[in-house]
Enzyme design. Structure first.
Site, PDB file in Angstrom:
ATOM      1  N   SER A  22       0.958  -1.175  -0.022  1.00  0.00           N
ATOM      2  CA  SER A  22      -0.010   0.013  -0.223  1.00  0.00           C
ATOM      3  C   SER A  22       0.711   1.264  -0.047  1.00  0.00           C
ATOM      4  O   SER A  22       2.076   1.145   0.272  1.00  0.00           O
ATOM      5  CB  SER A  22      -0.979  -0.065   1.225  1.00  0.00           C
ATOM      6  OG  SER A  22      -0.206   0.147   2.373  1.00  0.00           O
ATOM      7  N   LYS A  23       0.356   2.319  -0.314  1.00  0.00           N
ATOM      8  CA  LYS A  23       0.979   3.592  -0.440  1.00  0.00           C
ATOM      9  C   LYS A  23       1.524   3.908   1.054  1.00  0.00           C
ATOM     10  O   LYS A  23       2.578   4.447   1.203  1.00  0.00           O
ATOM     11  CB  LYS A  23       0.266   4.729  -0.939  1.00  0.00           C
ATOM     12  CG  LYS A  23      -0.924   5.021  -0.204  1.00  0.00           C
ATOM     13  CD  LYS A  23      -1.717   6.308  -0.789  1.00  0.00           C
ATOM     14  CE  LYS A  23      -2.859   6.772  -0.023  1.00  0.00           C
ATOM     15  NZ  LYS A  23      -3.738   7.576  -0.336  1.00  0.00           N
ATOM     16  N   ARG A  24       0.868   3.494   2.122  1.00  0.00           N
ATOM     17  CA  ARG A  24       1.526   3.564   3.320  1.00  0.00           C
ATOM     18  C   ARG A  24       2.528   2.946   3.564  1.00  0.00           C
ATOM     19  O   ARG A  24       3.539   3.603   4.328  1.00  0.00           O
ATOM     20  CB  ARG A  24       0.452   3.052   4.564  1.00  0.00           C
ATOM     21  CG  ARG A  24      -0.981   3.806   4.511  1.00  0.00           C
ATOM     22  CD  ARG A  24      -1.426   3.689   6.174  1.00  0.00           C
ATOM     23  NE  ARG A  24      -2.076   4.741   6.588  1.00  0.00           N
ATOM     24  CZ  ARG A  24      -1.626   5.961   7.008  1.00  0.00           C
ATOM     25  NH1 ARG A  24      -0.411   6.029   6.916  1.00  0.00           N
ATOM     26  NH2 ARG A  24      -2.449   6.797   7.394  1.00  0.00           N
ATOM     27  N   GLY A  61       5.135   2.798   1.552  1.00  0.00           N
ATOM     28  CA  GLY A  61       6.197   3.590   1.025  1.00  0.00           C
ATOM     29  C   GLY A  61       6.331   4.499   2.007  1.00  0.00           C
ATOM     30  O   GLY A  61       7.510   4.886   2.374  1.00  0.00           O
TER      31      GLY A  61
END
Length: 511
Positions: free
Chosen positions: A266-268, A270
């Site tokens: 998920s972008k989390r 990153g």
RNA sequence: GCCGCGUUGGUCAAGAGGUUAAGACGCCUCCCUUUCACGGAGGAAUCACGGGUUCGAGUCCCGUACGUGGUACCA
């Protein structure tokens, strides 16, 4: 096994709700590779059926990412094509006919339950064994729909424009199975599949109806998508069976997921672990939330594509570096793995470094120049830059690294790592460099070897080991303990600049 | 909970009944280099577990465990 009388047609069908992450790009890539390998067509279809999640700019962003990656579609809302429109919101009217057809055949029905009633149902039927009751064969007869109401009642509700949805009527006690290109035989018990909504109250189809109808209408022969869709595949299989016949159905391939350090990427992840997950920078217009992209992080598109291709596929040899054309040539869907792969940023950087090393300075120059310019290095001579790029690229895993590795060829270092020389700094060294400046100044031929000879001869005269002097010289010219051979650097920044840097460093070191 | 899918070093992975179980990333040591890299040579570390089938199993079957996805009028 592909007896394709029909030309291969594949599609990527994102919903324009935000950034395009690794998994999405890889799905595009595998679609693209498969299509190109078989001389087929790659279609991009925008699945914007959820109007509450529409995000301004997201569609354009998708085109931009694909363009950067070099995997552009043959047909899309932007590129056109004979199967348009390619945006589901513009195809709204088409889905109705099929929903009606299903209702008439008894495979679907009207449901008038309000969201509150559905919520109530979930509360009422919730047990420990079944924490999330589904709208299925057992429940549907207790709800408000055209199966439980009389024809007249249904007619009346429809006339009065009561909100309704259309649900598929999943048959009981059936085994629904299909052959997946990656997972092979997969089967489901129809009793655990729920009566999915096909047409929403706003008249828009859900993904389930839209994907089947559009894949048919667009003559899709092979449908690749992420494995998160595998669970809803039985709904789609049934729809194909009821609407168009299983013989018309494309071959499915459910691609393994790309995982983050903990679960689906998920972008989390990153933000948390310090690596990009989107192809390009993305700022959500709704809340200005920024997510970094591989492009801006300093990745080459060739490397990005390469590393993505290798996450879940390989050609069975030791080869790891592939150009897009090589990938097209080598790709085969039956070498795609079944299991998800954890994304490893260190390996990703390795791929990029390999690509930087094998890229020519010709290709790198227009990419590196703006990076330097952004950090206020101006008047860059391109042919000089190219020389520098060849000299330092083996030290630059990311494009951004070119700044640190080459700025001192253009401007004097702002700070000197004096700690590296101070402890061993003595009078005699200061004397050496003073004299060195004079001698360099009188040097007729300014070349790497002549500079080096001058340096070594003087060191011998002064009875100092050259090795003791090289690091100070490096610090004076570069600022830190890095970079190519020090005499090479002196040669490239030219006589005046070399002497100037030595002199100003001398002032700092002697103070 | 239920259903689906999966499981070879820390990570990516080769492997399709008989191998000393490739290779890559990362890590460590050494060489090259009186910088940093690149390059080269080594090293540590693995078939989730338990049962079968078989002369023989990482490879086939069954369980278990674990992971993961789904379980929305989101895709």
């Amino acid at each position: 096994m592909l007896l394709n009388t029909a030309k291969v047609r594949v599609r990527f069908a994102p919903s324009p709700t935000g950034g395009l992450h690794l998994g999405g790009v890889r799905t595009v890539l595998y679609n693209y590779l498969f299509a190109k390998k078989h001389g087929g067509t790659f279609v991009l279809r925008i699945e914007d059926t959820d109007q509450t999640r529409f995000v301004e700019g997201a569609e354009q962003y998708i085109y931009d990412c694909l363009k950067w990656c070099g995997i552009e579609p043959d047909e899309s809302p932007l590129h056109g094509g004979e199967f348009g429109p390619y945006k589901q919101s513009e195809r709204k009217s088409k889905y109705w006919d099929y929903a009606l057809q299903l209702i008439e055949a008894g495979h679907a029905y009207y449901a008038f339950d309000t969201p509150q009633e559905l919520e109530q149902m979930r509360m009422d039927f919730k047990t420990n064994e079944n924490p999330s009751p589904q709208y299925d064969a057992r429940i549907r007869m207790k709800m408000k729909n055209s199966l439980t109401l009389t024809a007249n009642e249904v007619e009346k509700l429809l006339q009065e424009k009561n909100p309704f949805v259309v649900r598929i009527k999943i048959p009981e006690n059936e085994i629904i199975s299909f052959s997946d290109l990656i997972h092979h035989e997969v089967s489901f018990d129809s009793n655990v599949v729920d009566d999915k909504v096909l047409l929403k109250a706003d008249g828009m189809p859900t993904y389930h109806l839209a994907v089947v109808v559009d894949d048919f209408l667009m003559k899709i022969t092979h449908a690749f998508r992420g494995e998160e869709w595998l669970s809803s595949a039985p709904v789609h299989i049934l729809l194909w069976k009821y609407l168009f016949g299983l013989d018309e159905m494309p071959q499915w391939a459910h691609l393994p997921l790309i995982m983050g350090p903990s679960g689906k990427l998920s972008k989390r992840d990153g933000a948390k672990y310090g690596f990009p997950v989107y192809a390009m920078n993305w700022t959500d217009p709704r809340n200005n939330e920024f997510t970094e992209g591989f492009k801006e992080k300093g990745f080459l598109p060739e490397a990005f594509i390469n590393l993505l291709a290798m996450l879940g596929w390989n050609n069975g040899t030791e080869q790891e570096l592939f150009s897009l054309n090589e990938l097209i040539d080598q790709f085969s869907i039956d070498r795609v793995h079944k299991s998800g792969a954890k994304f490893d940023y260190e390996k990703a950087k390795w791929f990029n470094h390999e690509w930087i090393k094998k890229s020519s300075s010709e290709l790198l120059c227009p990419l590196v120049k703006p990076i330097l310019e952004e950090k206020s290095i101006s008047n860059i001579n391109e042919s000089f830059l190219k020389t520098i790029i060849d000299l330092v690229k083996e030290r630059c895993p990311l494009l951004d690294d070119f700044f640190q590795q080459s700025s001192y060829f253009f401007i004097a270092p702002e700070e000197l790592d004096t700690e590296a020389v101070k402890p061993k700094w003595k009078e005699d060294k200061a004397g050496f460099f003073n004299e060195m400046c004079n001698q360099l100044n009188q040097l007729n031929v300014w070349e790497t070897t002549s500079i080096e000879n001058c340096f070594k001869t003087l060191a011998a005269e002064k009875n100092i080991k050259p090795g003791e002097l090289q690091l100070p010289m490096r610090i004076m010219l570069v600022g830190g303990k890095f970079g190519p051979a020090v005499f090479e650097i002196a040669y490239l920044i030219a006589k005046e600049e070399t002497i100037k840097r030595i002199k100003s460093a001398l002032i700092i070191l002697n103070s």
